[in-house]
Design an enzyme around this catalytic site. Structure first.
Site, PDB file in Angstrom:
ATOM      1  N   ASP A  16      91.910 125.980 106.890  1.00  0.00           N
ATOM      2  CA  ASP A  16      92.903 126.574 107.782  1.00  0.00           C
ATOM      3  C   ASP A  16      93.076 125.690 109.008  1.00  0.00           C
ATOM      4  O   ASP A  16      92.302 125.774 109.951  1.00  0.00           O
ATOM      5  CB  ASP A  16      92.421 127.972 108.192  1.00  0.00           C
ATOM      6  N   HIS A  62     102.597 130.479 100.689  1.00  0.00           N
ATOM      7  CA  HIS A  62     102.487 130.563 102.154  1.00  0.00           C
ATOM      8  C   HIS A  62     102.770 129.223 102.822  1.00  0.00           C
ATOM      9  O   HIS A  62     103.495 129.160 103.822  1.00  0.00           O
ATOM     10  CB  HIS A  62     101.078 131.049 102.529  1.00  0.00           C
TER      11      HIS A  62
END
Length: 447
Positions: free
Chosen positions: A258, A355
């Site tokens: 991330d 995403h």
């Protein structure tokens, strides 16, 4: 988790404390190094302005077990400067422990009281970030430092301050409220708890040691005293520096890397994306020059549902491989996504609803933000599911051109949305950094 991933691994946000002077707090052993000397001799990394991770941690632990004097590791001695063009905690590399806390001004408190509070908070933050105890005389009347972090170094502590929309009404500064603080639009994934959203004042605390971070949290709360009361408070964490063999992008609680797509300080448009420029059309907002806007979202991850998916399915939801963060179109973590590349079956390798595809600047007219989150875990709910997820924090020069357009697209068809629940939200204007002798927000409150 809207927008671009959050972590800067190459920004010079931390410096070692470089003083080599003697003196300080004394020691428990004859001949032991003073605390100031420990900070000054912890390593040569301070000359580079960046500490990449701890070294000598095992030796330091063994020496502590033997109760023998030992120098701080680079993790403990790393110091972030309080004064500067921008506030700390925005481009500072991810920190291991964090607290977010919002306050509302007390009834009867106005501009004068808010200015005095910001002066106290800034003075306390400056001392704490230097690894020093608070000066005493706290506004709550206790008049002493708690001693929680008395034997610790700065540990890259950062304290960052912001103002919510209601702050300007309550201080008689409604005409100085910038347009970027207009309310965020509602999103279909929102299940927001108003008691844990918004606030007049917002403080972000981060450090690489949990006790150092908690020490700062207590100091901020104590200094608020009767001027402001806590509206909500949340705790977060990230990986500890030095816990991996080499510096790398962080992972979130879904196991995904991330932070890959964050804008980098080396990008030519980094400042333009993240920080409010000076010399704008309206001098009323010049107090915000060098500052930024923080969008804060408490995003619960439905981990039990997520973990039932095969890894290959998880990868398609994200558009990247969990193993190494590489895009499904091929390459390594830092390889640019090829959004048009198809497989042998003619289907896009990065699915339409992935995403990473939906949140990419290429699909959002270049919209981007600097994401800098903390993970959180608040125990187990009554149904047995973990109350865990992401304290999402993103920074941008204009939330209407950063967070909002990206979140709108994610809201309309992100494959990750069924596994997320947005439970709290806040938007704060974060002033530029304080110059020496100034406090944060002084250009607004004394204008």
């Amino acid at each position: 988790m809207s927008g671009r991933s959050s972590n800067i691994t190459g920004n010079a946000g931390r410096t070692e404390k470089g003083s080599g002077g003697s003196g300080g707090t004394g020691s428990h052993h004859p001949g032991a190094l003073s605390r100031r000397r420990l900070l000054g001799t912890a390593g040569a990394a301070g000359a580079t302005g960046l500490v990449l991770g701890a070294t000598g941690g095992a030796a330091g632990y063994a020496a502590t077990r033997d109760d023998a004097p030992t120098a701080l590791t680079s993790v403990g001695s790393s110091e972030v400067m309080f004064h500067g063009k921008h506030q700390p905690g925005i481009t500072t590399p991810l920190q291991a422990s964090g607290h977010l806390i919002a306050f509302d001004l007390a009834p009867g408190a106005g501009r004068k009281e808010a200015a005095a509070l910001m002066r106290r908070w800034s003075a306390a933050a400056q001392r704490l970030m230097a690894g020093e105890p608070t000066a005493g005389g706290a506004a709550d009347g206790t008049g002493h430092d708690t001693g929680i972090a008395l034997d610790a170094g700065p540990s890259s502590l950062t304290v960052t301050f912001g103002f919510g929309a209601a702050f300007f009404e309550r201080t008689g500064l409604a005409d100085r409220r910038p347009p970027g603080l207009d309310p965020l639009p509602p999103f279909s994934a929102d299940h927001l708890d108003s008691a844990r959203s918004d606030g007049d004042l917002w403080v972000q605390i981060g450090a690489d040691d949990a006790l150092v971070a908690f020490h700062a949290l207590r100091a901020v709360q104590k200094e608020a005293a009767s001027t402001a009361t806590v509206r909500w408070q949340m705790n977060g964490f990230n990986r500890t520096p030095g816990a991996t063999a080499k510096p790398m992008t962080a992972r979130n609680l879904m196991g995904q890397i991330d932070g890959t797509g964050n804008p980098k300080p080396a990008d030519s448009d980094f400042d333009q994306r993240v920080f409010v420029p000076s010399g704008g059309d309206n001098a009323k907002y010049e107090w915000l020059a060098g500052g930024s806007y923080a969008v804060v979202r408490r995003i619960r991850m439905l981990l039990d549902d997520w973990e039932k998916l095969p890894v290959e399915r998880q990868d398609r939801v994200i558009g990247r491989r969990r193993a190494d963060g590489a895009p499904l179109s091929g390459g390594t973590e830092t390889t640019a996504m090829d959004l048009d590349k198809a497989g042998p079956d003619g289907k896009l390798l990065i699915p339409d609803n992935a995403h990473a595809r939906i949140s990419s600047p290429e699909r959002n007219s270049g919209a981007a933000m600097l994401r800098r989150p903390f993970s959180y875990h608040d125990g187990i709910a009554t149904d047995g599911t973990p109350d865990a997820g992401l304290l999402f924090i993103c920074w941008q020069a204009d939330p209407l051109r950063g967070f909002v357009p990206v979140q709108r697209k994610l809201d309309r068809g992100d494959a990750l949305s069924p596994f997320l629940r947005h439970e709290a939200s806040g938007l704060f204007a974060v002033p530029g950094g304080a110059a020496a002798g100034e406090y944060v927000g002084q250009r607004l409150l004394e204008s």
